[in-house]
Scaffold this active site. Structure first.
Site, short mmCIF file in Angstrom:
data_model
loop_
_atom_site.label_atom_id
_atom_site.label_comp_id
_atom_site.label_asym_id
_atom_site.label_seq_id
_atom_site.Cartn_x
_atom_site.Cartn_y
_atom_site.Cartn_z
N GLY A 51 -44.74 70.60 16.09
CA GLY A 51 -44.78 69.56 17.25
C GLY A 51 -44.23 69.85 18.46
O GLY A 51 -44.41 69.40 19.57
N GLU A 106 -36.85 70.72 19.33
CA GLU A 106 -37.97 70.02 18.69
C GLU A 106 -38.35 68.89 19.56
O GLU A 106 -38.18 68.75 20.45
CB GLU A 106 -36.76 69.33 17.67
CG GLU A 106 -37.40 69.44 16.10
CD GLU A 106 -38.56 69.30 15.68
OE1 GLU A 106 -39.69 69.21 16.29
OE2 GLU A 106 -38.70 68.75 14.22
N ASP A 107 -39.47 68.30 18.82
CA ASP A 107 -40.34 67.36 19.58
C ASP A 107 -39.73 66.06 19.61
O ASP A 107 -39.43 65.40 20.62
CB ASP A 107 -41.63 67.35 19.21
CG ASP A 107 -41.74 66.99 17.40
OD1 ASP A 107 -40.73 66.71 16.77
OD2 ASP A 107 -42.99 66.76 16.87
N ASP A 110 -36.03 61.69 14.91
CA ASP A 110 -36.57 60.22 14.32
C ASP A 110 -35.49 59.84 13.22
O ASP A 110 -34.44 59.44 13.52
CB ASP A 110 -37.79 60.46 14.05
CG ASP A 110 -38.32 59.12 13.22
OD1 ASP A 110 -38.23 58.06 13.87
OD2 ASP A 110 -39.27 59.11 12.34
N LYS A 138 -35.55 58.93 19.01
CA LYS A 138 -35.74 57.34 18.50
C LYS A 138 -34.58 57.14 17.42
O LYS A 138 -34.48 56.91 16.29
CB LYS A 138 -37.13 57.56 17.42
CG LYS A 138 -38.03 56.55 17.61
CD LYS A 138 -39.10 56.65 16.76
CE LYS A 138 -40.25 57.27 17.21
NZ LYS A 138 -41.41 57.20 15.79
N PHE A 159 -44.81 54.64 16.90
CA PHE A 159 -45.29 55.92 16.41
C PHE A 159 -46.17 56.58 17.70
O PHE A 159 -46.98 56.08 18.14
CB PHE A 159 -46.38 55.97 15.33
CG PHE A 159 -46.32 57.40 14.85
CD1 PHE A 159 -45.49 57.87 13.89
CD2 PHE A 159 -47.68 58.09 15.12
CE1 PHE A 159 -45.78 59.31 13.43
CE2 PHE A 159 -47.73 59.23 14.60
CZ PHE A 159 -46.67 60.05 13.90
N ARG A 172 -52.28 66.34 19.40
CA ARG A 172 -51.14 67.42 19.91
C ARG A 172 -51.87 67.82 21.40
O ARG A 172 -50.67 68.08 22.23
CB ARG A 172 -51.14 68.68 19.12
CG ARG A 172 -50.57 68.29 17.78
CD ARG A 172 -50.13 69.50 17.18
NE ARG A 172 -49.92 69.42 15.71
CZ ARG A 172 -48.76 69.08 14.85
NH1 ARG A 172 -47.60 68.53 15.74
NH2 ARG A 172 -48.65 68.90 13.60
P1 IMP Z 1 -37.37 63.04 10.97
O1 IMP Z 1 -37.27 64.00 9.72
O2 IMP Z 1 -37.84 61.59 10.39
O3 IMP Z 1 -36.56 62.98 12.06
O4 IMP Z 1 -39.01 63.33 11.82
C1 IMP Z 1 -38.96 64.63 12.16
C2 IMP Z 1 -40.71 65.05 12.38
O5 IMP Z 1 -41.19 63.95 12.30
C3 IMP Z 1 -40.98 65.23 13.89
O6 IMP Z 1 -40.39 66.67 14.24
C4 IMP Z 1 -42.21 64.87 13.90
O7 IMP Z 1 -42.87 66.03 13.71
C5 IMP Z 1 -42.46 63.86 13.34
N1 IMP Z 1 -42.36 62.43 13.80
C6 IMP Z 1 -41.29 61.58 13.90
N2 IMP Z 1 -41.65 60.45 14.73
C7 IMP Z 1 -42.86 60.82 15.44
C8 IMP Z 1 -43.46 60.02 16.13
O8 IMP Z 1 -43.35 59.00 16.54
N3 IMP Z 1 -44.81 60.64 16.27
C9 IMP Z 1 -45.25 61.83 15.84
N4 IMP Z 1 -44.42 62.56 15.08
C10 IMP Z 1 -43.23 61.90 14.68
MG MG Z 2 -45.71 65.86 13.15
#
Ligand code: IMP
Ligand code: MG
Length: 187
Positions: A51, A106-107, A110, A138, A159, A172
């Site tokens: 990402g 990181e992208d 979340d 987020k 999302f 992407r």
């Molecule tokens: P986390 O472990 O829930 O913080 O998620 C991390 C990963 O989930 C990120 O690196 C993204 O690849 C993916 N992710 C979380 N939210 C989104 C979104 O809104 N769109 C696309 N990918 C997301």
């Molecule tokens: Mg992803």
């Protein structure tokens, strides 16, 4: 042909959340901030694949001091739109990071499940310092106590795709960040 493919992809986007210009401007600001913080330190930018590849490429080019790049791949999501909490290292770093100044790129932050785990793994390798740069944050969805040191934009609990972020590995390559039409993941 190329434009037809692009427009089919763009048809899945409900609205643009962050334009190319907004992204360019903010990434430039983050680069300036990181450059000021890391003068004379030769940090290692660690891109968390896949990402962050677009953000990484743009951010790295806005950093003035010497820096290095390395890549790591982790998976946490499967193909859904919420985190499983289960994180796998699919590709590890090429170089050791002991004694180095690390910036994890990181992208999006979340739930925090992925980065909370990853930061612990990297911390255990004894870097001199470790910071986190995320294009998006987020905060409403946070399940782990983790904060980003450099945040591009705080976004609502929707999302989003584009600029590296995917849904089922697609989108992407969108140059902006958009909110996906719910029909795309409801079908
Ligand atoms: P986390 O472990 O829930 O913080 O998620 C991390 C990963 O989930 C990120 O690196 C993204 O690849 C993916 N992710 C979380 N939210 C989104 C979104 O809104 N769109 C696309 N990918 C997301
Ligand atoms: Mg992803």
């Amino acid at each position: 042909m190329a434009s037809e493919i692009r427009s089919e992809m763009e048809n899945d986007i409900e609205r643009v959340l962050l334009t190319e210009e907004q992204l360019r401007q903010r990434v430039k600001e983050l680069g300036a901030q990181i450059s000021a913080d890391y003068v004379g330190r030769d940090p290692v930018l660690i891109s968390v694949l896949r990402g962050s590849f677009v953000f990484m490429a743009d951010l790295a080019r806005q950093i003035q001091p010497y820096c290095r790049v390395d890549f790591m791949a982790v998976s946490s999501y499967g193909s859904g739109t919420s985190s499983s909490g289960q994180v796998n290292i699919q590709k590890d770093l090429t170089e050791p990071i002991e004694g180095k100044d690390i910036i994890v790129v990181e992208d999006i932050l979340d739930s925090g499940n992925t980065l909370y785990y990853l930061m612990q793994v990297l911390q255990a390798r004894n870097p001199a310092s470790i910071r986190l740069a995320t294009l998006l944050d987020k905060p409403e969805r946070r399940a782990k106590p983790i904060k980003s040191d450099y945040v591009g934009f705080t976004v609502p609990d929707e999302f989003v795709v584009g600029y590296g972020l995917d849904y089922n590995e697609r989108y992407r390559n969108l140059p902006y960040i958009g909110v996906l039409k719910p029909r795309v993941y409801e079908k």
